[in-house]
Design an enzyme around this catalytic site. Structure first.
Site, PDB file in Angstrom:
ATOM      1  N   CYS A 356       0.891  -1.185  -0.356  1.00 16.43           N
ATOM      2  CA  CYS A 356       0.265   0.194  -0.293  1.00 16.43           C
ATOM      3  C   CYS A 356       0.637   1.316   0.409  1.00 16.43           C
ATOM      4  O   CYS A 356       0.978   2.917   0.715  1.00 16.43           O
ATOM      5  CB  CYS A 356      -1.189  -0.242   1.300  1.00 16.43           C
ATOM      6  N   TYR A 385      21.830  -7.289  -2.229  1.00 10.86           N
ATOM      7  CA  TYR A 385      20.874  -6.488  -2.083  1.00 10.86           C
ATOM      8  C   TYR A 385      19.614  -6.580  -2.095  1.00 10.86           C
ATOM      9  O   TYR A 385      19.192  -5.934  -2.524  1.00 10.86           O
ATOM     10  CB  TYR A 385      21.722  -4.732  -1.797  1.00 10.86           C
TER      11      TYR A 385
HETATM   12  N1  LLP Z   1      33.373  -2.201   2.289  1.00 12.39           N
HETATM   13  C1  LLP Z   1      32.134  -2.009   2.844  1.00 12.39           C
HETATM   14  C2  LLP Z   1      33.345  -0.024   3.888  1.00 12.39           C
HETATM   15  C3  LLP Z   1      30.974  -1.125   2.281  1.00 12.39           C
HETATM   16  O1  LLP Z   1      30.636  -0.060   3.151  1.00 12.39           O
HETATM   17  C4  LLP Z   1      30.612  -1.804   1.582  1.00 12.39           C
HETATM   18  C5  LLP Z   1      28.959  -1.525   0.963  1.00 12.39           C
HETATM   19  C6  LLP Z   1      30.902  -3.110   0.555  1.00 12.39           C
HETATM   20  C7  LLP Z   1      32.433  -2.931   1.543  1.00 12.39           C
HETATM   21  C8  LLP Z   1      30.732  -3.873  -0.811  1.00 12.39           C
HETATM   22  O2  LLP Z   1      30.742  -2.834  -1.819  1.00 12.39           O
HETATM   23  P1  LLP Z   1      30.052  -3.381  -2.717  1.00 12.39           P
HETATM   24  O3  LLP Z   1      30.725  -3.959  -3.631  1.00 12.39           O
HETATM   25  O4  LLP Z   1      28.608  -4.733  -3.182  1.00 12.39           O
HETATM   26  O5  LLP Z   1      29.636  -2.755  -4.464  1.00 12.39           O
HETATM   27  N2  LLP Z   1      21.987  -2.043  -0.786  1.00 12.39           N
HETATM   28  C9  LLP Z   1      22.828  -0.782  -1.973  1.00 12.39           C
HETATM   29  C10 LLP Z   1      24.395  -0.975  -1.773  1.00 12.39           C
HETATM   30  C11 LLP Z   1      25.436  -0.213  -0.484  1.00 12.39           C
HETATM   31  C12 LLP Z   1      26.594  -0.626  -0.197  1.00 12.39           C
HETATM   32  C13 LLP Z   1      27.119  -0.325   0.717  1.00 12.39           C
HETATM   33  N3  LLP Z   1      28.432  -0.777   1.145  1.00 12.39           N
HETATM   34  C14 LLP Z   1      22.633  -1.402  -3.024  1.00 12.39           C
HETATM   35  O6  LLP Z   1      21.535  -2.553  -3.220  1.00 12.39           O
HETATM   36  O7  LLP Z   1      22.598  -0.564  -3.823  1.00 12.39           O
END
Ligand code: LLP
Length: 422
Positions: A356, A385
Site C-alpha cells: 500500500c 542487496y
Molecule cells: N566495503 C564497505 C565498507 C562497504 O560499505 C560496502 C558496501 C562494501 C565493501 C561492498 O560494496 P559492493 O562491492 O557490494 O559495492 N544497498 C545498496 C548498496 C549499499 C552498499 C553499502 N556498502 C544497493 O542495493 O545498491
C-alpha cells in the site's frame, strides 16, 4: 559465463528451468546459481594474480548461511559491519585472521566481541573510535591490528545514497586530517597500525574514481613512510559495478534494451588500479559484495492481475518492496523478463507490487512481453542487496531462497510462514 539464460524459450538457472522451481516452491522466490558465485569469486582472485592479496566478501550484499559457507570454503575473507555479520561469518567458517570489521558506528560491545575473536583488523572510522578500540584492548590486555578508513573526497559518480567517499558523507577520516590521525594512531600502544582502508561507494561503473583513490592511497603511504610510519596493508574496499540492463537476451524481448557494455568487468577495474597500488609494496585486500553475488541471483514472481486505467496499464505482481527494496529506494533498474517466452507481442506497462504505497514499484513505463494473470516473471540481477534488505512490511512473510548447482536444487532458506509473523 552467464548461468541464468534462456534455453530455447525457458529462462534457466544452470540446468534448471526456473518455471519448474516457481511451480514447486511458490513465489516470490530467490534463486541463486552456485557456479556463478564461485566463478565470480575466482575471477576476482585471478585478476589479483601474484599480488599478496585477499578477497574479503562483503556480507552485507547477501548473508545467506549456505552462500557464506560456499565462499568461506573457497578461501575468501569476510568484510563485516556488525556483531551479527561477524557471528554469521564465523558460523560459516571464515577464519578469524581473514575478517575485517568496518562500519561507521561500532558499539563498544561489538568491539569487545571482535577483540575476543582476534579478527585480522578493525577499519577505524574516526578518532573517537580509535579511543574506544584502544580502551577496550587495554582493558582486555590485547593488542589489535587496525587500518584507518580515509575519506579521500573523491566522487564515485554513483547514486548519492551509495556514494561514500565524499567529504559530505559520514564515512571515514577526512583526507586533510589523515596524516595527523595516522601519526596519532601510531603512538597508541594497544594498537598495531597496519594499513589504510578506503571504500568510496557502490555500483561504481567508471574506473576513474578508483584510479584517483589508488593514487591518493599510494601518495599517502609514501608520505607516511618518509615520516617513519610504515604501512604494510591496503584495504581498497568494494564497489565494482555490475551491468543491470540487457543481462539476458532473446529475440522476443524488447530490442531497445541494449546490454550495458559500458560497465567494466572486475578484472578491468583491477587492471586499472593494481599497477598503482602495487607500487606501495603492501598486501592488497578488497571487499567486493555486489560483483560476487548480484548476477548470480534472480527474484521469481507471479502476475496477480493486469489492470488498466485511461493513462496506464499496471502489471501487479506478488513481490513487493518488502522483497526487493532497490527500485523503491534507489530508483534502481532491474531487467524483468518472462520465465517462458510465449509471445512476441509487447506492451508498455508499470510493474508494481501489492504493497500500500506508490513507492512499491519495480518498473515504470517498461516494455514487457504481453502478460496475463498467472504468468511468471524474473527480476534479474537481484543476488546482491535483495533478500538481505527484505522485511515483513504489510504482513508479508519473507521469500524462500534456493541454490542451484547444475541439475541439483537445494532450499537454503525456507519461506517464512504466517506463524513467523507473530
Ligand atoms: N566495503 C564497505 C565498507 C562497504 O560499505 C560496502 C558496501 C562494501 C565493501 C561492498 O560494496 P559492493 O562491492 O557490494 O559495492 N544497498 C545498496 C548498496 C549499499 C552498499 C553499502 N556498502 C544497493 O542495493 O545498491
Amino acid at each position: 559465463m552467464n548461468y541464468i539464460t534462456y534455453k530455447e524459450n525457458a529462462l534457466t538457472c544452470e540446468d534448471i528451468p526456473l518455471k519448474e522451481l516457481a511451480e514447486e516452491y511458490g513465489t516470490p522466490l530467490y534463486v541463486y546459481s552456485k557456479n556463478q558465485i564461485t566463478e565470480n569469486y575466482r575471477s576476482l582472485r585471478g585478476a589479483l594474480g601474484e599480488t599478496n592479496h585477499l578477497v574479503c566478501y562483503a556480507l552485507k550484499a547477501n548473508a545467506n548461511h549456505s552462500i557464506l559457507k560456499l565462499l568461506a570454503a573457497e578461501g575468501a575473507g569476510a568484510d563485516v559491519v556488525s556483531v551479527g555479520e561477524l557471528h554469521l561469518a564465523l558460523k560459516a567458517g571464515f577464519t578469524q585472521d581473514k575478517i575485517v570489521f568496518a562500519g561507521v558506528g561500532k558499539r563498544e560491545d561489538e568491539i569487545e566481541y571482535a577483540l575476543k575473536q582476534n579478527i585480522f583488523s578493525f577499519n577505524v572510522e574516526s578518532v573517537a573510535e580509535l579511543h574506544t578500540i584502544s580502551r577496550a584492548a587495554l582493558r582486555m590486555g590485547k593488542k589489535t591490528r587496525i587500518a584507518l578508513r580515509i575519506n579521500p573526497d573523491i566522487d564515485a559518480q554513483s547514486h548519492p545514497y551509495i556514494t561514500t567517499g565524499l567529504q559530505s558523507t559520514k564515512f571515514g577520516i577526512e583526507a586533510s586530517k589523515a596524516f595527523e590521525v595516522f601519526q596519532y594512531a601510531a603512538s597508541l600502544s594497544s594498537l598495531e597500525l597496519v594499513g589504510i582502508h578506503t571504500h568510496i561507494g557502490s555500483q561504481i561503473t567508471k574506473v576513474e574514481p578508483f584510479v584517483a583513490t589508488a593514487n591518493y592511497v599510494v601518495g599517502l603511504i609514501e608520505k607516511l613512510r618518509s615520516a617513519g610510519i610504515n604501512l604494510t596493508h591496503i584495504d581498497f574496499g568494494g564497489g565494482f559495478g555490475v551491468p543491470y540492463a540487457g543481462v539476458v537476451s532473446h529475440e522476443a524481448l524488447p530490442q531497445g534494451e541494449e546490454a550495458d557494455m559500458s560497465v567494466p568487468s572486475p578484472a578491468e577495474f583491477l587492471a586499472a588500479v593494481l599497477p598503482i597500488l602495487q607500487s606501495a609494496d603492501c598486501s592488497i585486500w578488497i571487499e567486493p559484495g555486489r560483483s560476487i553475488i548480484a548476477n548470480a541471483g534472480v527474484l521469481i514472481t507471479r502476475v496477480i492481475s493486469v489492470k488498466e486505467n485511461s493513462t496506464k496499464k499496471f502489471v501487479i505482481i506478488d513481490s513487493g518492496m518488502n522483497d526487493l527494496l532497490r527500485p523503491s529506494l534507489y530508483q534502481a533498474y532491474h531487467q524483468i523478463v518472462p520465465l517462458s517466452i510465449d509471445t512476441y507481442e509487447q506492451e508498455k506497462v508499470d510493474i508494481v507490487g501489492p504493497i500500500c504505497e506508490s513507492s512499491d514499484f519495480f518498473a515504470h513505463d517498461r516494455m514487457l512481453a504481453k502478460t496475463n494473470a498467472g504468468d511468471y516473471l524474473a527480476v534479474l540481477t537481484t543476488g546482491a542487496y535483495g533478500f538481505v534488505l527484505s522485511s515483513n512490511y504489510n504482513g508479508r512473510p519473507r521469500p524462500a531462497e534456493i541454490l542451484v548447482n547444475r541439475d541439483r536444487v537445494r532450499i537454503i532458506r525456507p519461506r517464512q510462514t504466517l506463524e513467523d509473523l507473530v
